[in-house]
Design a protein around this motif. Structure first.
Motif, PDB file in Angstrom:
ATOM      1  N   LEU B  98       0.830  -1.208   0.000  1.00 27.16           N
ATOM      2  CA  LEU B  98       0.000   0.000   0.000  1.00 27.16           C
ATOM      3  C   LEU B  98       0.865   1.260   0.000  1.00 27.16           C
ATOM      4  O   LEU B  98       0.519   2.258  -0.642  1.00 27.16           O
ATOM      5  CB  LEU B  98      -0.931   0.004   1.215  1.00 27.16           C
ATOM      6  CG  LEU B  98      -2.145  -0.915   1.146  1.00 27.16           C
ATOM      7  CD1 LEU B  98      -2.918  -0.884   2.447  1.00 27.16           C
ATOM      8  CD2 LEU B  98      -3.044  -0.507  -0.011  1.00 27.16           C
ATOM      9  N   ILE B  99       1.986   1.194   0.710  1.00 28.11           N
ATOM     10  CA  ILE B  99       2.866   2.365   0.733  1.00 28.11           C
ATOM     11  C   ILE B  99       3.605   2.478  -0.599  1.00 28.11           C
ATOM     12  O   ILE B  99       3.715   3.555  -1.181  1.00 28.11           O
ATOM     13  CB  ILE B  99       3.852   2.274   1.920  1.00 28.11           C
ATOM     14  CG1 ILE B  99       3.059   2.416   3.228  1.00 28.11           C
ATOM     15  CG2 ILE B  99       4.907   3.372   1.846  1.00 28.11           C
ATOM     16  CD1 ILE B  99       3.814   1.987   4.458  1.00 28.11           C
ATOM     17  N   ALA B 100       4.027   1.303  -1.133  1.00 27.84           N
ATOM     18  CA  ALA B 100       4.772   1.310  -2.397  1.00 27.84           C
ATOM     19  C   ALA B 100       3.917   1.890  -3.517  1.00 27.84           C
ATOM     20  O   ALA B 100       4.381   2.674  -4.357  1.00 27.84           O
ATOM     21  CB  ALA B 100       5.212  -0.109  -2.744  1.00 27.84           C
ATOM     22  N   LEU B 166      -5.069   2.939   9.844  1.00 28.06           N
ATOM     23  CA  LEU B 166      -3.898   3.138   8.968  1.00 28.06           C
ATOM     24  C   LEU B 166      -4.180   2.608   7.559  1.00 28.06           C
ATOM     25  O   LEU B 166      -3.929   3.286   6.559  1.00 28.06           O
ATOM     26  CB  LEU B 166      -2.689   2.424   9.580  1.00 28.06           C
ATOM     27  CG  LEU B 166      -1.411   2.408   8.724  1.00 28.06           C
ATOM     28  CD1 LEU B 166      -0.893   3.835   8.530  1.00 28.06           C
ATOM     29  CD2 LEU B 166      -0.335   1.527   9.347  1.00 28.06           C
ATOM     30  N   VAL B 167      -4.718   1.396   7.504  1.00 31.76           N
ATOM     31  CA  VAL B 167      -5.026   0.806   6.192  1.00 31.76           C
ATOM     32  C   VAL B 167      -6.010   1.708   5.440  1.00 31.76           C
ATOM     33  O   VAL B 167      -5.833   2.005   4.244  1.00 31.76           O
ATOM     34  CB  VAL B 167      -5.604  -0.618   6.349  1.00 31.76           C
ATOM     35  CG1 VAL B 167      -6.137  -1.138   5.030  1.00 31.76           C
ATOM     36  CG2 VAL B 167      -4.530  -1.550   6.888  1.00 31.76           C
ATOM     37  N   LEU B 168      -7.029   2.172   6.147  1.00 31.30           N
ATOM     38  CA  LEU B 168      -8.037   3.005   5.487  1.00 31.30           C
ATOM     39  C   LEU B 168      -7.412   4.279   4.929  1.00 31.30           C
ATOM     40  O   LEU B 168      -7.691   4.679   3.793  1.00 31.30           O
ATOM     41  CB  LEU B 168      -9.166   3.349   6.471  1.00 31.30           C
ATOM     42  CG  LEU B 168     -10.112   2.214   6.822  1.00 31.30           C
ATOM     43  CD1 LEU B 168     -11.171   2.674   7.790  1.00 31.30           C
ATOM     44  CD2 LEU B 168     -10.759   1.674   5.553  1.00 31.30           C
ATOM     45  N   VAL B 169      -6.561   4.914   5.735  1.00 28.39           N
ATOM     46  CA  VAL B 169      -5.924   6.159   5.274  1.00 28.39           C
ATOM     47  C   VAL B 169      -5.109   5.887   4.008  1.00 28.39           C
ATOM     48  O   VAL B 169      -5.182   6.639   3.026  1.00 28.39           O
ATOM     49  CB  VAL B 169      -5.046   6.759   6.398  1.00 28.39           C
ATOM     50  CG1 VAL B 169      -4.138   7.844   5.830  1.00 28.39           C
ATOM     51  CG2 VAL B 169      -5.927   7.320   7.493  1.00 28.39           C
ATOM     52  N   LEU B 170      -4.363   4.778   4.044  1.00 30.23           N
ATOM     53  CA  LEU B 170      -3.535   4.477   2.876  1.00 30.23           C
ATOM     54  C   LEU B 170      -4.414   4.231   1.639  1.00 30.23           C
ATOM     55  O   LEU B 170      -4.094   4.694   0.541  1.00 30.23           O
ATOM     56  CB  LEU B 170      -2.671   3.238   3.148  1.00 30.23           C
ATOM     57  CG  LEU B 170      -1.507   3.456   4.114  1.00 30.23           C
ATOM     58  CD1 LEU B 170      -0.818   2.140   4.443  1.00 30.23           C
ATOM     59  CD2 LEU B 170      -0.491   4.437   3.521  1.00 30.23           C
ATOM     60  N   VAL B 171      -5.509   3.505   1.820  1.00 30.69           N
ATOM     61  CA  VAL B 171      -6.359   3.174   0.660  1.00 30.69           C
ATOM     62  C   VAL B 171      -7.079   4.430   0.153  1.00 30.69           C
ATOM     63  O   VAL B 171      -7.202   4.634  -1.053  1.00 30.69           O
ATOM     64  CB  VAL B 171      -7.363   2.060   1.024  1.00 30.69           C
ATOM     65  CG1 VAL B 171      -8.345   1.833  -0.111  1.00 30.69           C
ATOM     66  CG2 VAL B 171      -6.623   0.778   1.327  1.00 30.69           C
ATOM     67  N   VAL B 172      -7.498   5.278   1.085  1.00 32.58           N
ATOM     68  CA  VAL B 172      -8.183   6.513   0.665  1.00 32.58           C
ATOM     69  C   VAL B 172      -7.225   7.402  -0.113  1.00 32.58           C
ATOM     70  O   VAL B 172      -7.609   8.071  -1.072  1.00 32.58           O
ATOM     71  CB  VAL B 172      -8.755   7.250   1.901  1.00 32.58           C
ATOM     72  CG1 VAL B 172      -9.136   8.676   1.538  1.00 32.58           C
ATOM     73  CG2 VAL B 172      -9.955   6.508   2.434  1.00 32.58           C
ATOM     74  N   THR B 173      -5.951   7.361   0.266  1.00 30.75           N
ATOM     75  CA  THR B 173      -4.990   8.238  -0.392  1.00 30.75           C
ATOM     76  C   THR B 173      -4.732   7.833  -1.843  1.00 30.75           C
ATOM     77  O   THR B 173      -4.279   8.631  -2.645  1.00 30.75           O
ATOM     78  CB  THR B 173      -3.670   8.226   0.388  1.00 30.75           C
ATOM     79  OG1 THR B 173      -3.964   8.243   1.787  1.00 30.75           O
ATOM     80  CG2 THR B 173      -2.817   9.432   0.066  1.00 30.75           C
TER      81      THR B 173
END
Lengths: 672, 391
Positions: B98-100, B166-173
């Motif tokens: 997700l970060i990559a 955290l997962v949600l923030v990453l996916v929303v971004t």
């Protein structure tokens, strides 16, 4: 089998139930929504779908062909072309579309761009061929639509162009048969449905399956025109009048026994493939639609009426008053002054005074009835629109000189076809035939509907008709029509010189004439009636005998050579020719042989071939030249027509048997 | 009495299998429906995109389906307890992915940073993250259940909540809002089933609402979609173009539909007809009857997998099966709901049916896990007809 399980906390069980209920709620909502959309509101959504996806346009189907009597095509529908249409509301990027289209359409960017603002629809270009259409279609440009267009083609060009007519860009008949049979030739456009996708391109798969099911074309029309005769007539008339100054001219060929119009040539002519190049007056079929005063040719009507009514006999002597004669309100003149003339001679010499006197022996009503009996004053109804009936003044309107005028063909307005049919009546022994132009209509897939020849009425008894034939033969033999004489063939005809009507001022032009010659041949066994009309000849002479008769002769010769060569005198024997042409040949040879002598046929190719001297052909009719060569065993490559003007090899040279000689001929008629 | 002996020997246990046949059958039936509808709805696009070949997209779909079915078979055979062991590792891999995906440049033709290219295949880390989160949450919740200290349990629960956030923030971004919504719904359901007090969940709502408000501020089109959605409730014609096209598609289907391949709306009227809008095409081509049958297949699938969860009692398999079920159910509800304009417009594939790489493979893998759980349950029932041994 019940398996005892460890109990779950009741709260968790309730929560599980809650989730199940939530899921079932959604499922129920979906089922209800589907029922609402698909069962209760289907029509509404389908209408919306149709609104945006379905379109319909009219598709042109091939128009029927126009063919000559044996089926040669005169007007055909060419492979389809397309009109490129544009609907601005479907296109957001007009600029780029216009830019792309400049690659394919012959218009500038500015022109296209300006057209694209026309709402709701405009044609950007017409007559785009399929290749270009495919290329444009591949670009899938928004707003662009294609419409099939029928394009009309006339493979025979100007042959019978005024009869065949032409169509406008939409394939609608504008003149001639194209116009008058428009409803039959025309195939009803079929409404083709298509689908449009969201990019406003038609969906091709759907399109093609719709198109394939379309059948049915317009009916084919068979004319009585005979293409080979038409070609001969066109060529002969053009040749005969080559270099002359005149307003217009026509020649019409009719079969007297059936009334079939075999050929019609008009000058100036035009190419119906490009009707825009000439004016309306050239394009219309004026021999049928325009009236003129026939002049002396009309005297056949006067004389036949008098003979049939037994007011005169052929030998009745008429005093022609020395060339000047007063009738109430007018003084009639003859071109030459004559004394006493028999009726035969009156016709042969075309005496106006004589004819006026013959007509005066007929009661007014009787004379009028006779004119009508020959078909004047009534439309021929041959199936062309705009045909004229002509004008025959009614007896109660006749004034002092009217009867005398009518007797010599002035003051009566006819069209060329009516006059021709009068000659045909005499030619076939006295029956007025219904002129026939449309031979048959072929409805595709159905039977052919044929128009049979129809006699209208018996006008003359066979005796009077045969008397008239003999009198008309005299006209050609020793009268005004000598210039039409063809050696060895009996010809019946009558000259006519009429003052041209000045429509603007409602009087006759002082010095403008319509020169005509009508007749039939061979007169002992009439095959064709031919009428030649030259309107307003302006260089040297205007008499029918001077202008129209020689044209008649050329045309008649050509037609006889094509159809009845046995009626023409046989070609002269070689020995005769040789002796006759010997002196001439020697004269010409001396001036022309220097180049010819270079040619010696001694190559190996001709080493064992017997050689014969080349005859002098110059001045002979091409037909005779050809048969001469054939009789000698020489081949011939014939160019042109009329009389031979040059030949290769030159006369006197030894030519190997079988050698293909070149013979060039041009019409020498007016060259002298 | 019962003659089917509980000794696990097939030879003696008659024809009874440990396989959950209704679940497998409904999944395979949906896959067949998927092949048919991916083909009919993609043919036009494929022909245009691949120079006249109408079958390229559907062959790609079939290839991915084959990979998915293989993954399903393997996972049905491998003991699901493996996931318990690798749950943490999967979670770490997902987070790295997700970060990559955010750090690497956008793929060509992509509208958002959702995909990673791995060995020539595009791959959505968010899809993996969804299931990794389910497995990880299942493990943590089991651990929490085993934990005797209430304070420790609260701390661990909050830790899970933090991870979910955290997962949600990453996916929303990325942005991938619909996926974030699905993950949030699944996670909420798991918390809910875990027995978190309702008031906690209600307390989390304002926080989630604030988060949603921030998202809407950043992405104004979300607001627009909701506005259109609300307007369309009273007047369907006020819907946005794409929603209207969906309704036209479904509506003109009628009782029996226009027939396979006869859809007009797939001709570029619907966005992604073989993916997000596939249910509209189903409605258009096979009508009310066909759509209801497809919904019925989903109901069978969901109910069977829910049954597996419920039978699992408490423990890792319970949370795992429940999470998978909720996730599949949510995907189904979102896709169908959007196509029927019951929910605001968003793009989410219909599981097993839509063309889709990662989503299809992951869904089938998840079913594989469910099958394995069911298998072990069936075996346990044979071995322990009176219930599992109490620890």
């Amino acid at each position: 089998m019940n398996i005892p399980r460890p109990t779950k906390p009741a709260s968790v069980k309730n929560r599980e139930r809650f989730l199940v209920i939530a899921f079932l709620f959604f499922v129920a909502a979906f089922a209800a929504r589907l029922a609402q959309l698909q069962i209760f509101e289907q029509e509404r959504w389908r209408a919306l779908a149709d609104d945006q996806t379905r379109g319909a346009k009219e598709e042109a189907l091939p128009r029927g062909e126009i063919r000559d009597r044996s089926g040669h095509a005169l007007a055909v529908t060419l492979p389809l072309t397309y009109a490129v249409g544009f609907r601005p509301k479907d296109c957001a990027a007009k600029d780029s579309v216009a830019q792309i289209l400049t690659e394919y359409l012959p218009y500038s960017y500015e022109t296209l761009r300006k057209k694209m603002d026309i709402t709701p629809f405009t044609y950007l270009s017409r007559k785009v061929d399929w290749l270009k259409k495919d290329l444009i279609e591949e670009r899938r440009l928004p707003g662009i639509e294609f419409y099939r267009e029928a394009r009309r083609g006339y493979p025979e060009g100007s042959a019978a162009a005024t009869i065949v007519g032409f169509t406008d860009i939409q394939g609608k008949g504008q003149e001639g048969i194209e116009l008058s049979l428009d409803k039959l030739l025309h195939a009803d456009p079929v409404k083709a449905e298509f689908w449009r996708d969201a990019r406003t391109n038609t969906v091709p798969a759907v399109m093609s399956s719709d198109m394939e099911s379309l059948t049915g074309v317009g009916a084919h029309a068979y004319l009585t025109i005979d293409l080979s005769l038409q070609r001969v007539l066109d060529r002969a008339l053009a040749q005969a009048l080559d270099g002359r100054v005149y307003e217009k001219a026509c020649a019409i060929l009719v079969d007297p026994w059936t009334g079939d119009i075999m050929a019609l040539a008009t000058l100036p002519t035009f190419d119906p493939n490009h009707p825009g190049d000439v004016s309306d007056t050239t394009r219309k079929c004026w021999p049928f639609t325009d009236i003129y005063d026939p002049g002396s040719v009309f005297k056949i009507v006067t004389v036949s009426a008098a003979l049939q009514e037994e007011a005169v006999s052929r030998s009745t002597m008429i005093d022609c008053e020395g060339g000047s004669y007063s009738v109430p309100g007018k003084v009639i003149h003859d071109a030459h002054g004559y004394g006493e003339l028999s009726v035969d001679e009156v016709l042969a010499k075309s005496s106006n005074i004589g004819c006026a006197k013959i007509a005066s022996r007929l009661p007014v009503q009787t004379f009028y009835d006779w004119i009508r009996k020959f078909g004047f004053g009534a439309r021929c109804d041959i199936g062309l629109s705009g045909e004229t009936a002509g004008i025959v003044p009614r007896p109660d309107n006749w004034m002092g000189p009217t009867r005398a005028n009518l007797a010599m063909g002035q003051g009566v307005s006819v069209n060329v076809l009516q006059m021709t049919m009068a000659f045909a009546t005499i030619a076939n022994g006295g029956t007025l035939m219904q002129p026939r132009l449309i031979k048959a209509i072929e409805f595709p897939g159905e039977e052919v509907f044929e128009y049979s020849p129809a006699p209208l009425r018996r006008v003359l008894t066979p005796e009077v008709a045969s008397n008239l034939t003999q009198m008309l033969e005299l006209v050609v033999e020793e009268g005004t029509g000598k210039a039409a004489k063809i050696e060895g063939v009996k010809l019946a005809g009558k000259t006519g010189t009429a003052q041209k009507v000045n429509l603007a001022e409602k009087c006759y032009y002082e010095k403008r004439f319509v020169s005509s010659f009508g007749g039939f041949f061979p007169s002992d066994d009439p095959k064709y009636v031919l009428m030649v009309v030259v309107d307003d000849p302006r260089d040297g002479g205007y008499y029918g005998g001077q202008i129209a008769a020689p044209v008649f002769k050329t045309v008649a010769e050509e037609i006889l050579a094509l159809r009845f060569p046995e009626k023409l005198p046989p070609p002269k024997k070689i020995e005769e020719l040789a002796s006759k042409e010997e002196e001439k040949a020697s004269e010409i040879d001396s001036s022309e042989t220097d180049s010819a002598e270079v040619f010696v046929f001694d190559s190996l190719l001709y080493a064992n071939v017997p050689k014969i001297p080349m005859p002098q052909l110059s001045g002979l009719p091409l037909r005779i030249a050809a048969s001469t060569l054939r009789d000698l065993g020489l081949g011939a490559q014939l160019l042109g027509n009329g009389r031979v003007t040059s030949q290769f090899p030159p006369a006197g040279l030894l030519v190997p048997v079988g050698y293909a000689c070149e013979v060039q001929a041009t019409s020498a008629l007016f060259a002298q | 009495m019962n003659y089917s002996l509980p000794y696990g020997n097939r030879r003696f246990s008659g024809t009874r299998t440990t396989l959950d046949l209704p679940l497998l059958a409904s999944v395979l039936a949906l896959c067949v429906v998927g092949i048919v509808f991916v083909f009919t709805s993609s043919a036009v696009h494929s022909r245009l995109q691949f120079h006249g070949h109408s079958d390229i997209i559907v062959s790609r779909h079939v290839a991915r389906l084959a990979i998915g079915l293989a993954a399903m078979s393997i996972l049905a055979l491998v003991k699901f307890q493996l996931l318990h062991k690798i749950a943490r590792a999967l979670m770490v891999i997902s987070l790295v992915g997700l970060i990559a995906v955010l750090l690497l440049p956008k793929l060509p033709d992509a509208t958002a940073k959702r995909w990673l290219m791995i060995f020539g295949f595009s791959f959505q880390p968010a899809e993996l993250a969804k299931y990794a989160l389910i497995a990880y949450m299942a493990r943590r919740f089991t651990e929490i259940e085993d934990c005797p200290f209430p304070a420790e349990r609260t701390r661990k629960t909050l830790g899970v909540l933090g991870l979910v956030a955290l997962v949600l923030v990453l996916v929303v971004t990325e942005p991938n809002l619909s996926m974030a919504l699905l993950i949030a719904a699944t996670a909420t359901a798991l918390f809910f089933l875990h027995g978190v007090p309702i008031k906690w969940i209600l307390m989390a709502l304002p926080i989630a609402g604030a988060g949603a408000g921030v998202v809407v501020l950043i992405k104004p089109y979300m607001l627009e979609r909701i506005r259109y959605f609300l307007a369309a409730i009273t007047d369907p014609l006020a819907a946005s173009f794409h929603v209207k096209q969906s309704l036209i598609a479904v509506g003109q289907g009628g009782w029996l539909g226009l027939g396979l391949g006869q859809s007009t709306q797939k001709h570029f009227y619907l966005p992604e007809p073989y993916n997000d809008s596939i249910f509209s095409i189903i409605g258009e081509e096979i009508g009310f009857v066909g759509s209801m049958l497809v919904i019925l297949l989903f109901v069978i699938l969901i109910s069977r997998s829910w049954r597996i969860a419920v039978r699992a009692q408490r423990g890792f398999s319970y949370y795992l099966a429940a999470g998978i079920t909720v996730s599949l159910a949510c995907s189904f509800i979102v896709n169908v709901g959007v196509n029927l304009a019951v929910l605001p417009a968003t793009g989410q594939p219909l599981p097993f049916v839509s063309f889709g790489g990662t989503s299809l493979i992951m869904s089938l893998s998840a079913v594989g896990v469910l099958l394995n759980i069911a298998r072990q349950q069936a075996k346990n029932e044979r071995w322990f007809p009176n219930g599992p041994p109490q620890p």
